[in-house]
Design a protein around this motif. Structure first.
Motif, PDB file in Angstrom:
ATOM      1  N   TRP A 147       0.837  -1.200   0.000  1.00 27.43           N
ATOM      2  CA  TRP A 147       0.000   0.000   0.000  1.00 27.43           C
ATOM      3  C   TRP A 147       0.867   1.243   0.000  1.00 27.43           C
ATOM      4  CZ3 TRP A 147      -4.613  -0.628  -1.574  1.00 27.43           C
ATOM      5  CH2 TRP A 147      -5.337  -1.781  -1.285  1.00 27.43           C
ATOM      6  N   GLY A 148       0.427   2.240  -0.756  1.00 26.77           N
ATOM      7  CA  GLY A 148       1.139   3.503  -0.867  1.00 26.77           C
ATOM      8  C   GLY A 148       0.418   4.617  -0.135  1.00 26.77           C
ATOM      9  N   GLU A 177      -1.318   7.072  -1.132  1.00 29.57           N
ATOM     10  CA  GLU A 177      -2.603   7.526  -1.670  1.00 29.57           C
ATOM     11  C   GLU A 177      -3.700   6.462  -1.554  1.00 29.57           C
ATOM     12  OE1 GLU A 177      -3.310  10.636  -2.878  1.00 29.57           O
ATOM     13  OE2 GLU A 177      -1.330  11.150  -2.112  1.00 29.57           O
ATOM     14  N   ARG A 178      -3.509   5.493  -0.665  1.00 28.55           N
ATOM     15  CA  ARG A 178      -4.450   4.380  -0.527  1.00 28.55           C
ATOM     16  C   ARG A 178      -5.894   4.846  -0.333  1.00 28.55           C
ATOM     17  NH1 ARG A 178      -4.421  -0.465   4.004  1.00 28.55           N
ATOM     18  NH2 ARG A 178      -6.212  -1.564   3.143  1.00 28.55           N
ATOM     19  N   ARG A 233      -7.245   7.805  -1.166  1.00 26.61           N
ATOM     20  CA  ARG A 233      -7.551   8.984  -1.984  1.00 26.61           C
ATOM     21  C   ARG A 233      -8.996   8.951  -2.479  1.00 26.61           C
ATOM     22  NH1 ARG A 233      -4.552   9.167  -7.508  1.00 26.61           N
ATOM     23  NH2 ARG A 233      -6.348  10.400  -8.047  1.00 26.61           N
ATOM     24  N   CYS A 275      -3.816   1.096  -9.630  1.00 26.73           N
ATOM     25  CA  CYS A 275      -3.474   1.484  -8.253  1.00 26.73           C
ATOM     26  C   CYS A 275      -2.032   1.964  -8.140  1.00 26.73           C
ATOM     27  CB  CYS A 275      -3.717   0.320  -7.282  1.00 26.73           C
ATOM     28  SG  CYS A 275      -5.458   0.095  -6.850  1.00 26.73           S
ATOM     29  N   VAL A 276      -1.143   1.384  -8.925  1.00 31.97           N
ATOM     30  CA  VAL A 276       0.254   1.826  -8.919  1.00 31.97           C
ATOM     31  C   VAL A 276       0.327   3.234  -9.509  1.00 31.97           C
ATOM     32  CG1 VAL A 276       2.557   1.395  -9.873  1.00 31.97           C
ATOM     33  CG2 VAL A 276       1.207  -0.516  -8.964  1.00 31.97           C
ATOM     34  N   GLN A 277      -0.338   3.433 -10.628  1.00 29.28           N
ATOM     35  CA  GLN A 277      -0.312   4.748 -11.260  1.00 29.28           C
ATOM     36  C   GLN A 277      -0.937   5.825 -10.377  1.00 29.28           C
ATOM     37  OE1 GLN A 277      -1.973   4.283 -15.223  1.00 29.28           O
ATOM     38  NE2 GLN A 277       0.054   3.801 -16.013  1.00 29.28           N
ATOM     39  N   GLY A 332      -0.751   5.937  -7.159  1.00 32.72           N
ATOM     40  CA  GLY A 332      -0.002   6.082  -5.908  1.00 32.72           C
ATOM     41  C   GLY A 332      -0.632   5.348  -4.740  1.00 32.72           C
ATOM     42  N   HIS A 363       2.548   0.493  -4.425  1.00 32.80           N
ATOM     43  CA  HIS A 363       3.789   0.440  -5.174  1.00 32.80           C
ATOM     44  C   HIS A 363       4.188  -1.023  -5.281  1.00 32.80           C
ATOM     45  CE1 HIS A 363       5.497   0.817  -1.073  1.00 32.80           C
ATOM     46  NE2 HIS A 363       6.460   0.075  -1.546  1.00 32.80           N
TER      47      HIS A 363
END
Length: 112
Positions: free
Chosen positions: A27-28, A30-31, A33, A89-91, A93, A96
Motif C-alpha cells: 500500500w502507498g 494515496e491508498r 484517496r 493502483c500503482v499509477q 499512488g 507500489h
C-alpha cells in the motif's frame, strides 16, 4: 517434518525449477484517496484478467495494512515490472510494486 528428504530428491526437484517473477504490492500513501474504491476495482479486474491470460500463475491478495498482495508471474522480471507499472493502483499512488526474479516448480499449486 516427519519425512526425510534425500540429497538426490532435492537435486531432482531443483533440476525442474523454472524462472518466474514475484510481484509484491504494498500500500502507498494515496491508498485512501478520493475515488480509491473505483480505482481498486479496476486494479482487481486487471489482475484477474492477467491471471486468466496466464501472465499471473498465482494471485494472492493480502489482508494487511502494509502489504496489498503478491503474484507469481510467468514473464521475466523486467516485463513483469513494466506490466505492473501500468496498474491503476500503482499509477494512482495507492500501491507500489517491487518485482523479484524467482524460481518455481511447474505443477506446484495451492491446495483446493
Amino acid at each position: 517434518m516427519s519425512k526425510s528428504v534425500t540429497d538426490e530428491q532435492i537435486q531432482a526437484l531443483a533440476a525442474t525449477a523454472q524462472p518466474y517473477s514475484l510481484a509484491l504490492l504494498q500500500w502507498g500513501p494515496e491508498r485512501a484517496r478520493e475515488g480509491a474504491d473505483t480505482i481498486e476495482l479496476e486494479h482487481q479486474r486487471r489482475m484477474v484478467s492477467l491471471r486468466a491470460e496466464g501472465v499471473i500463475a498465482i494471485l494472492c491478495p493480502v489482508t494487511s495494512d502494509t502489504v496489498a498482495g503478491a503474484a507469481i508471474m510467468t514473464v521475466p522480471a523486467k516485463e513483469a515490472m513494466e506490466i505492473m507499472a501500468e496498474d491503476p493502483c500503482v499509477q494512482a499512488g495507492m500501491m507500489h510494486c517491487e518485482v523479484y526474479p524467482c524460481h518455481g516448480f511447474p505443477g506446484d499449486a495451492l491446495p483446493a
